[in-house]
Design an enzyme around this catalytic site. Structure first.
Site, mmCIF file in Angstrom:
data_model
loop_
_atom_site.group_PDB
_atom_site.id
_atom_site.type_symbol
_atom_site.label_atom_id
_atom_site.label_comp_id
_atom_site.label_asym_id
_atom_site.label_seq_id
_atom_site.Cartn_x
_atom_site.Cartn_y
_atom_site.Cartn_z
ATOM 1 N N LYS A 24 0.828 -1.201 0.000
ATOM 2 C CA LYS A 24 0.000 0.000 0.000
ATOM 3 C C LYS A 24 0.863 1.251 0.000
ATOM 4 O O LYS A 24 0.560 2.225 -0.666
ATOM 5 C CB LYS A 24 -0.903 -0.020 1.240
ATOM 6 C CG LYS A 24 -2.174 0.739 1.077
ATOM 7 C CD LYS A 24 -3.024 0.657 2.346
ATOM 8 C CE LYS A 24 -3.372 -0.770 2.699
ATOM 9 N NZ LYS A 24 -3.981 -0.887 4.047
ATOM 10 N N GLU A 84 -3.185 -12.402 -5.314
ATOM 11 C CA GLU A 84 -3.287 -11.052 -4.756
ATOM 12 C C GLU A 84 -3.870 -10.130 -5.808
ATOM 13 O O GLU A 84 -3.427 -10.128 -6.954
ATOM 14 C CB GLU A 84 -1.904 -10.547 -4.334
ATOM 15 C CG GLU A 84 -1.241 -11.454 -3.307
ATOM 16 C CD GLU A 84 -0.022 -10.811 -2.669
ATOM 17 O OE1 GLU A 84 -0.050 -9.593 -2.424
ATOM 18 O OE2 GLU A 84 0.947 -11.540 -2.428
ATOM 19 N N TYR A 96 -10.704 -5.069 4.661
ATOM 20 C CA TYR A 96 -10.447 -6.384 5.268
ATOM 21 C C TYR A 96 -11.777 -6.934 5.788
ATOM 22 O O TYR A 96 -12.584 -6.205 6.351
ATOM 23 C CB TYR A 96 -9.472 -6.267 6.437
ATOM 24 C CG TYR A 96 -8.068 -5.865 6.024
ATOM 25 C CD1 TYR A 96 -7.258 -6.736 5.294
ATOM 26 C CD2 TYR A 96 -7.561 -4.619 6.360
ATOM 27 C CE1 TYR A 96 -5.977 -6.378 4.926
ATOM 28 C CE2 TYR A 96 -6.273 -4.242 5.992
ATOM 29 C CZ TYR A 96 -5.491 -5.126 5.271
ATOM 30 O OH TYR A 96 -4.221 -4.759 4.898
#
Ligand code: ADP
Ligand code: MG
Length: 149
Positions: A24, A84, A96
């Protein structure tokens, strides 16, 4: 370039924390799916590599372009594949625990080892450009699989 898959690959599962490699921070967040999902989807029959597809998150109807990396993750001592997903959209938040639905429709390139993190990031950004260019002409965005049920 992008090779269109004869049969799309469908992934659906809960977004779990990854390996904290700080993707990120590099501007490339990659959402990881729980292991159960990956087992169910028999990803072991899938070639390693970088793919493009359509993705949706949670209860939302919105469908976005996405780039995926499918491969063996060294974290698991090569026992398991991981997938991913980098969704090409700025959510401005984490998700999440939400459901992630991905329909993989195209293959971009094999996995590769890079000399340094800079080269890797450059390559991934090029992958995203390919995805953004090619995905609009591919069908899949309206697939019922991407809807939350
Ligand atoms: P982790 O190591 O936990 O996977 P990352 O740095 O790879 O952490 O960030 C991934 C997380 O960021 C996802 O699980 C999701 O909650 C969040 N996120 C926010 N925007 C995106 C996006 N556009 N694509 C993928 N994940 C995103
Ligand atoms: Mg990640």
């Amino acid at each position: 370039m992008l090779r269109v898959l004869e049969t799309p690959l469908y992934l659906k599962g809960t977004v779990v924390p990854g390996f904290g490699r700080g993707s990120k921070m590099l501007g490339i967040p990659t959402a990881n799916l729980n292991e159960e999902t990956l087992r169910q989807h028999k990803l072991d029959e899938t070639a390693n590599g970088i793919y493009a597809g359509f993705a949706a998150v949670g209860t939302s109807e919105d469908v976005y372009h996405a780039v995926l990396s499918v491969g063996w993750n060294p974290h698991f001592k090569n026992e398991r594949r991981t997938a991913e997903t980098w969704i090409l959209h700025d959510f401005g938040r984490d998700f999440y625990g939400d459901e992630l639905r991905v329909m993989i429709v195209g293959y971009i390139r094999p996995e590769a080892a890079f000399e340094n993190i800079g080269t890797l990031i450059q390559q991934i950004k090029m992958d995203a450009e390919i995805a953004k260019k090619e995905l609009p002409r591919l069908s899949g965005r309206d697939d019922p699989f991407l809807k939350y049920v």
